[in-house]
Scaffold this active site. Sequence first.
Site, PDB file in Angstrom:
ATOM      1  N   GLY A 180       4.623 -37.591  23.201  1.00  0.00           N
ATOM      2  CA  GLY A 180       4.781 -38.859  24.011  1.00  0.00           C
ATOM      3  C   GLY A 180       5.231 -38.816  25.633  1.00  0.00           C
ATOM      4  O   GLY A 180       5.275 -37.876  26.155  1.00  0.00           O
ATOM      5  N   ARG A 236      14.099 -25.129  30.520  1.00  0.00           N
ATOM      6  CA  ARG A 236      12.806 -24.551  30.081  1.00  0.00           C
ATOM      7  C   ARG A 236      12.872 -23.599  29.080  1.00  0.00           C
ATOM      8  O   ARG A 236      13.309 -22.341  29.191  1.00  0.00           O
ATOM      9  CB  ARG A 236      11.985 -24.263  31.294  1.00  0.00           C
ATOM     10  N   GLY A 237      12.498 -24.108  27.663  1.00  0.00           N
ATOM     11  CA  GLY A 237      12.745 -23.186  26.669  1.00  0.00           C
ATOM     12  C   GLY A 237      12.370 -21.692  26.584  1.00  0.00           C
ATOM     13  O   GLY A 237      13.130 -20.980  26.412  1.00  0.00           O
ATOM     14  N   PRO A 238      10.885 -21.652  26.910  1.00  0.00           N
ATOM     15  CA  PRO A 238      10.601 -20.132  27.048  1.00  0.00           C
ATOM     16  C   PRO A 238      11.249 -19.450  27.944  1.00  0.00           C
ATOM     17  O   PRO A 238      11.348 -17.999  27.720  1.00  0.00           O
ATOM     18  CB  PRO A 238       8.941 -20.223  27.387  1.00  0.00           C
ATOM     19  N   ASP A 239      11.791 -19.903  28.981  1.00  0.00           N
ATOM     20  CA  ASP A 239      12.435 -19.020  30.105  1.00  0.00           C
ATOM     21  C   ASP A 239      13.879 -18.734  29.774  1.00  0.00           C
ATOM     22  O   ASP A 239      14.246 -17.506  30.248  1.00  0.00           O
ATOM     23  CB  ASP A 239      12.538 -20.084  31.295  1.00  0.00           C
ATOM     24  N   THR A 240      14.582 -19.653  29.036  1.00  0.00           N
ATOM     25  CA  THR A 240      15.894 -19.299  28.968  1.00  0.00           C
ATOM     26  C   THR A 240      16.685 -19.548  27.633  1.00  0.00           C
ATOM     27  O   THR A 240      17.864 -19.415  27.364  1.00  0.00           O
ATOM     28  CB  THR A 240      16.852 -19.938  30.216  1.00  0.00           C
ATOM     29  N   ARG A 241      15.877 -20.178  26.621  1.00  0.00           N
ATOM     30  CA  ARG A 241      16.348 -20.386  25.411  1.00  0.00           C
ATOM     31  C   ARG A 241      17.003 -19.416  24.717  1.00  0.00           C
ATOM     32  O   ARG A 241      18.325 -19.615  24.054  1.00  0.00           O
ATOM     33  CB  ARG A 241      15.364 -21.103  24.394  1.00  0.00           C
ATOM     34  N   GLU A 277      13.721 -35.806  32.178  1.00  0.00           N
ATOM     35  CA  GLU A 277      15.144 -35.549  31.985  1.00  0.00           C
ATOM     36  C   GLU A 277      16.045 -35.690  33.167  1.00  0.00           C
ATOM     37  O   GLU A 277      16.950 -36.281  33.278  1.00  0.00           O
ATOM     38  CB  GLU A 277      15.535 -34.416  30.959  1.00  0.00           C
TER      39      GLU A 277
END
Length: 727
Positions: free
Chosen positions: A68, A35-40, A102
Amino acid sequence: MKRKRDSPDAVTMSACVDDGNSSSGTEFEVFLSFRGPDTRLNFTDCLYQSLVKAEVRVFRDDEEIRKGKKIEGEILHAIESSKIYLPIFSRNYASSKWCLRELTHMLESSSKANDKVILPVFYDVNPDDVKLKTQLYLNALKKHQKKLSHDEVWQWREALTKVARIKGWDMKDKSHGEIINTIVDEVLTKLMKRMRNLPDHLVGIHDHVEAIMDMLNEGSCDVRYLVIHGMGGIGKTTLASVVFNKISNQFQGCSFLLDIRESTQQGRIVDLQKQLLLEILQGGSLGIQNSIDVGINTIRERFRGKKVLLVLDDVGNRDQLSKLAGKSDWFGPGSRIIITTRDINFLPIKGKDKESSFQAHSQEFQIYKMTEMDSFHARQLFIKHAFRMDLPPHDFVDISRQITTKTGGLPLALEVIGASLYGESKKFWKGTLQKLELVPNQEVFNKLKISYDMLEPHQREIFLDIACFFIGEDRLHPYYMWKASNYFPTRELPVLTRMSLIKNYDRLWMHDQFRDLGREIVQREDINFPGKRSRLWEPKIAFDVVRMKEGTDKVIALRLTRLCQEHSFTSEEFSKLVNLRYLKLECKNLVGDFKNLLSKLTWLSWSNCPSELNATNLCLEKLAVLRLLGINITEDWAGWGSCLMSENLKVIEINSMSGLKRTPNFSKCLNLKRLVIRQSTNLLVVDGSLFKLEHLKHLEIISYGSLKRDDCDLCPVSFVFDSLKSL
């Protein structure tokens, strides 16, 4: 679609398409789901960089830019091609539809293939949260239920609970660095990155392995050096590889350095130091640049607290050892250094030179002497290669015994001669036996040369080229050179492989005995006059031949490096080298009128290329491979016209440290297939001719600044990349 690349400081573009000559493989090895905002910007980025430095091919997705409802395109390919999935479960992971999609697809993919595995990371959640035993992920699923179908959300519930039951890493109250190192180690183990490739037939090696294991004494905390000693072709490297595979997972870092003697002769000791640091630390070479002393100090300081396994293959003298593993106090407790060598006279063992720089009294060098195979195992090994079975046909029993006896128990000779007889008639076997009977048993050269004598003329030329110049090279570049010389590498290379004259079809390699065999064959073309030999690879000999104008039309391949850096070669010095097809240069310049000279050249590699070219009328119309390395190669370099005029040109590699600000004009290189440009200027202008190369299969541009097309304003790299991909 956006994909993050290896380094935030470098712009790296890569467009690779299988050109039909190389086997297709897995594009990615590891798929990161997060999850990008959490750990990117923290944990995921550090993990990604560590995996990349360990030479793992990683796909790092960013679900924030997805649109999509279906996983498709590159994401789908990345998941299905990867072998390892690393979902990083954070507090908001389940709130992302893309993360859940995913995860579901990763679970489906891993259930269909035994070689795929999911390794979950519980970043700031507990496994119970992911198992839906708490409200954290349950609440997120309830929100999804209001907008999406019941079946899809139910699949997500199943995926979360199944993956949460897999043993992974709980990050609570754990050091990020420690966990990342553990994950990288596990990934490398799963991918077998540390494992050495072994021969198909391992015969009579069990007792050797057991003896080595006893001598290594794995439970001991001392630093131990073990030397495997024996003649070339006796199986030292194979034995070291088997032991390496058996115990490598017990060490914090492992490295297997091949062909140290050969690399040192080519002046590549710093490259070995860099490889050692890279493999042990799973990172870069730490800025040792080209300083051997800095490399020594870095190895000593960085390995002192690590338990490492190091194999140094084919060490030839004391100096080589001193620059890679000089003293036991360089390494942490329990470390093991395995050395293979033909000669133990240089080793600082007790009773020898007490004043050696290795301080013999403080180290334990244990010696394991390898001898020839006994008759039983020799016959067994020969039969496996000659018949691909455990027992020979009845009418081949006697001749098999006779040929095995003539090989003298040398594993390499048994393998090579056996492979050359596979599928041949009894008459052919008898002819081979007659040849062996004419060769003294002690002369390994002559025994191995029997396989060379079996080759057809083009196969011999390719074999000698590899032995003299291309060991360790990706086979694709010399492939184009051979093809331009009207050889048939697609047919000939498999023949050499099946006869065990070369190993590893994609990256050219041969046993050092065969390397020595090939070079000895060339040297015997004329013992007294090197200028009458076909290939000159030793810098001093090659330099003297050219400088003294002793070259002849016999010379087809020439390496002028190291000793030649400050010399400018004249057209007169090349005037008799009319059949030269391979030239590797490291010189100050080319001077004079080169009209009708180097007209058959198909390979040119020029290091320290000068900014001004003093040669006139240089016309390389047969050139197939061009490699240039120079500090000040510019877009105005006078050599572009000479080098880029050939329609046969298939490969171009340009390395310019600072001078190149614009790619050259490729309009005459219409059949170019591979192009690599590396430079460090602030702006690189891409010439429009690049977009007209219809046959280009591999494109790689590495720039530490911006890219600009010559027909448009400064634009984002993604725009240029999209344009290049349209090729």
